[in-house]
Design a protein around this motif. Structure first.
Motif, mmCIF file in Angstrom:
data_model
loop_
_atom_site.group_PDB
_atom_site.id
_atom_site.type_symbol
_atom_site.label_atom_id
_atom_site.label_comp_id
_atom_site.label_asym_id
_atom_site.label_seq_id
_atom_site.Cartn_x
_atom_site.Cartn_y
_atom_site.Cartn_z
ATOM 1 N N LYS A 120 42.201 33.897 43.158
ATOM 2 C CA LYS A 120 41.280 34.706 42.341
ATOM 3 C C LYS A 120 39.774 34.587 42.692
ATOM 4 N N THR A 178 45.852 36.898 39.711
ATOM 5 C CA THR A 178 44.917 36.531 40.938
ATOM 6 C C THR A 178 44.030 37.934 41.067
ATOM 7 N N GLY A 179 44.139 39.187 40.629
ATOM 8 C CA GLY A 179 43.588 40.091 40.792
ATOM 9 C C GLY A 179 43.611 40.641 42.034
#
Length: 142
Positions: free
Chosen positions: A24, A53-54
């Motif tokens: 992330k 985590t995106g």
């Protein structure tokens, strides 16, 4: 950028952070797509990893040897995947050698062999694709 979380375990011990937190932070720090890699074992891990985590996507390597249908969102009995794999091995010239196919089948059947140790032995003794097919069909009939 591909970040393999499993390789970050040393950093994890030093920083006392979760692997997902590291991914992330990297995602937040760069302006390029980030692909998370590691610990994607089941279909539900994909969305969980992306949400936590995106990351722009996920990849998996080792798990695909055990479950080649991982990214389909479906569950297939291991013998079905094995039959399809052996069909390719037997009908596409130079697609695999017997020893390679045997190793792959061991991975596909890993979860099943504890219940059927006799079939594990049959696969270990298989000397041809036909021997392997016989073992897979025995698994199917159980």
């Amino acid at each position: 950028m591909n970040i393999q979380a499993e390789k970050l375990k040393i950093i994890k011990m030093i920083l006392a952070e979760k692997d997902v937190a590291i991914i992330k932070k990297v995602k937040e720090a760069v302006n390029i797509p980030v692909i998370a890699n590691g610990n994607i074992l089941y279909d539900e891990d994909i969305e969980k990893c992306i949400n936590e985590t995106g990351a722009d996507g996920v990849m998996s390597a080792e798990t695909n040897l055990y479950n080649p249908a991982l990214f389909t969102g479906r569950y297939y009995a291991c013998y079905k995947l094995a039959l399809e794999y052996l069909d390719i091995c037997m009908n596409v010239p130079n697609s695999a050698h017997v020893h390679m196919a045997r190793g792959h089948l061991f991975k596909l059947f890993q979860a099943c062999f504890s219940d059927y140790p006799d079939l594990r032995q049959d696969l270990s003794e298989a000397k041809s694709f036909e021997d392997m097919l016989k073992m897979v069909l025995s698994m199917k009939s159980k």
